[in-house]
Design a protein around this motif. Structure first.
Motif, short mmCIF file in Angstrom:
data_model
loop_
_atom_site.label_atom_id
_atom_site.label_comp_id
_atom_site.label_asym_id
_atom_site.label_seq_id
_atom_site.Cartn_x
_atom_site.Cartn_y
_atom_site.Cartn_z
N LYS A 1 -3.03 0.15 -3.19
CA LYS A 1 -1.76 -0.42 -3.64
C LYS A 1 -1.03 0.60 -4.51
CE LYS A 1 -2.22 -5.43 -3.37
NZ LYS A 1 -3.32 -5.50 -2.43
N ILE A 2 0.28 0.71 -4.29
CA ILE A 2 1.08 1.73 -4.97
C ILE A 2 1.10 1.52 -6.48
CG2 ILE A 2 3.32 0.54 -4.83
CD1 ILE A 2 2.98 4.20 -3.94
N LYS A 3 0.94 0.26 -6.94
CA LYS A 3 0.98 -0.03 -8.38
C LYS A 3 -0.19 0.60 -9.12
CE LYS A 3 -1.34 -4.54 -8.03
NZ LYS A 3 -1.16 -6.01 -8.20
N HIS B 1 0.57 2.68 15.40
CA HIS B 1 -0.17 2.81 14.14
C HIS B 1 -0.78 4.20 13.96
CE1 HIS B 1 0.25 -1.35 12.93
NE2 HIS B 1 -0.05 -1.74 14.16
N LYS B 2 -1.27 4.81 15.01
CA LYS B 2 -1.88 6.15 14.88
C LYS B 2 -0.85 7.19 14.46
CE LYS B 2 -5.92 5.64 17.89
NZ LYS B 2 -6.63 6.13 19.10
N LYS B 3 0.32 7.09 15.06
CA LYS B 3 1.41 8.00 14.71
C LYS B 3 1.83 7.79 13.25
CE LYS B 3 6.09 9.26 16.26
NZ LYS B 3 7.19 8.90 17.18
N GLU B 4 1.91 6.54 12.85
CA GLU B 4 2.29 6.20 11.48
C GLU B 4 1.26 6.75 10.49
OE1 GLU B 4 3.23 2.14 8.87
OE2 GLU B 4 1.88 2.05 10.60
N GLU B 5 -0.02 6.50 10.76
CA GLU B 5 -1.07 6.95 9.85
C GLU B 5 -1.16 8.47 9.79
OE1 GLU B 5 -4.58 4.98 11.20
OE2 GLU B 5 -3.88 2.99 10.56
N SER C 1 0.82 -1.21 0.00
CA SER C 1 0.00 0.00 0.00
C SER C 1 0.85 1.26 0.00
CB SER C 1 -0.91 0.00 1.23
OG SER C 1 -0.12 0.19 2.41
N VAL C 2 0.20 2.39 -0.26
CA VAL C 2 0.85 3.70 -0.16
C VAL C 2 1.45 3.89 1.23
CG1 VAL C 2 0.42 6.20 -0.15
CG2 VAL C 2 -0.60 4.76 -1.94
N LYS C 3 0.67 3.57 2.24
CA LYS C 3 1.13 3.74 3.63
C LYS C 3 2.35 2.89 3.93
CE LYS C 3 -1.28 1.75 6.97
NZ LYS C 3 -0.35 0.75 7.58
N ASP C 4 2.28 1.63 3.58
CA ASP C 4 3.38 0.72 3.90
C ASP C 4 4.65 1.07 3.14
OD1 ASP C 4 1.79 -0.61 5.69
OD2 ASP C 4 1.24 -2.22 4.32
N ASN C 5 4.50 1.53 1.89
CA ASN C 5 5.67 1.97 1.14
C ASN C 5 6.29 3.21 1.76
OD1 ASN C 5 6.56 0.74 -1.65
ND2 ASN C 5 4.35 0.41 -1.52
N LEU D 1 8.15 2.36 5.09
CA LEU D 1 8.99 1.16 5.10
C LEU D 1 10.39 1.41 5.66
CD1 LEU D 1 8.86 -1.84 4.26
CD2 LEU D 1 9.73 -1.16 2.01
N SER D 2 10.98 2.55 5.31
CA SER D 2 12.35 2.84 5.76
C SER D 2 12.38 3.53 7.12
CB SER D 2 13.06 3.73 4.73
OG SER D 2 13.18 3.06 3.50
N ALA D 3 11.22 3.87 7.66
CA ALA D 3 11.19 4.68 8.88
C ALA D 3 10.42 4.00 10.01
CB ALA D 3 10.55 6.04 8.56
N LEU D 4 10.29 2.67 9.96
CA LEU D 4 9.47 1.98 10.96
C LEU D 4 9.99 2.18 12.38
CD1 LEU D 4 8.62 -1.36 9.12
CD2 LEU D 4 7.08 0.56 9.60
N ASN D 5 11.31 2.35 12.51
CA ASN D 5 11.85 2.56 13.87
C ASN D 5 11.40 3.89 14.46
OD1 ASN D 5 13.56 3.74 11.85
ND2 ASN D 5 15.09 4.11 13.42
N PHE D 6 11.01 4.86 13.59
CA PHE D 6 10.50 6.14 14.09
C PHE D 6 9.07 6.01 14.62
CE2 PHE D 6 13.74 7.31 10.98
CZ PHE D 6 14.48 8.26 11.68
N PHE D 7 8.40 4.93 14.23
CA PHE D 7 7.01 4.73 14.64
C PHE D 7 6.87 3.56 15.61
CE2 PHE D 7 6.86 6.39 10.23
CZ PHE D 7 6.31 7.63 10.52
N SER D 8 7.96 3.13 16.18
CA SER D 8 7.93 1.97 17.08
C SER D 8 8.42 2.35 18.47
CB SER D 8 8.83 0.86 16.53
OG SER D 8 8.48 0.52 15.22
N ASN D 9 7.83 1.70 19.46
CA ASN D 9 8.42 1.73 20.79
C ASN D 9 8.97 0.33 21.06
OD1 ASN D 9 6.27 0.11 21.68
ND2 ASN D 9 5.04 1.91 22.24
N ILE D 10 9.33 0.06 22.27
CA ILE D 10 9.96 -1.23 22.59
C ILE D 10 9.03 -2.40 22.26
CG2 ILE D 10 10.91 -2.65 24.45
CD1 ILE D 10 11.70 0.00 25.82
N PHE D 11 7.74 -2.19 22.41
CA PHE D 11 6.79 -3.30 22.33
C PHE D 11 6.04 -3.41 21.01
CE2 PHE D 11 7.09 -1.90 26.79
CZ PHE D 11 7.68 -3.04 27.33
#
Length: 249
Positions: free
Chosen positions: A144-146, A120-124, A99-103, A106-116
């Protein structure tokens, strides 16, 4: 081009060598667009990928904010504050089945993650912000990005890079395969980023683009720098002369 007083030196490349580039040195400052010109196969993309960490260097130095960095992978490049937007968005810039969101994240998941878990709200919220800011035409962020046009795919690729919060943005053929309207929007985004002080390297085969947007242009021929011009000095004729290894350069 918008005029910005360039800031401190952010990137310094010294005597960089591998099988693709030979003894390349240059600097890049805050709020500066450095254009890289040359013919296909000259080593432009390979230079970018070596700085970013996708290709290994054999010798030379890459310094960011005066500190030498030994960047051995794309992940390390991102951690050092370098983002690279590929010339081949469908081949290695985007995952077409996602998807557009997942693409975009994709390279910045650590910016949207905590330890656990992934926040998702921050990501969206971040994805929605970039969809609005870049005027990405998509029914939802789950599309989908395609299914997007080339111009909108390219906007997602640039947003994906910016979500890593880079100090240095490398744009490899940023408007290849997009229509005139999307080109204008992408140029506006690039100038907006420059005004905010981002350091930008732009590789382009389009002469009006490289001359029109860059503050400084280096020309590469057979893996070596054969010319360097300020924006005011650059013409299509002198850039092409250097691109084919002309002696006057």
């Amino acid at each position: 081009r918008v005029k910005v007083e360039k800031g401190k030196e952010v990137l310094k490349v010294q005597n960089l060598k591998n099988r693709y580039v030979n003894d390349i040195s240059f600097t890049l400052h805050e709020g500066e667009i450095l254009g890289i010109s040359g013919l296909m196969g000259a080593g432009r993309s390979e230079l970018a990928k070596t700085i970013y960490g996708h290709l290994r260097k054999d010798s030379g130095k890459v310094l960011i904010n005066g500190e030498e960095k030994n960047i051995k992978s794309a992940k390390a490049g991102i951690e050092c504050g370098i983002a690279y937007v590929s010339e081949d968005r469908k081949g290695d810039g985007l995952v077409l089945g996602m998807s557009v969101k997942d693409n975009m994240t994709l390279s910045a998941l650590n910016f949207f993650s905590n330890i656990f878990k992934l926040e998702h709200k921050k990501e969206e919220s971040s994805v929605e912000e970039y969809i609005k800011k870049f005027r990405i035409k998509t029914p939802t962020m789950e599309q989908k990005i395609k299914n997007l046009s080339g111009g909108n795919q390219q906007k997602v690729a640039i947003a994906k890079a910016l979500l890593t919060n880079p100090k240095i943005l490398i744009l490899d053929e940023p408007t290849r395969g997009v229509d005139v309207g999307a080109k204008k929007e992408i140029y506006d985004f690039i100038n907006e980023l420059k005004l905010k002080g981002l350091s930008i390297i732009m590789i382009s085969s389009e002469m009006p683009e490289i001359i029109g947007l860059s503050d400084r242009i280096i020309v590469i021929h057979n893996g070596k720098i054969t010319g360097e011009f300020l924006a005011e000095e650059a013409t299509q004729e002198n850039i092409m002369r250097c691109a084919v290894g002309g002696k006057e350069c």
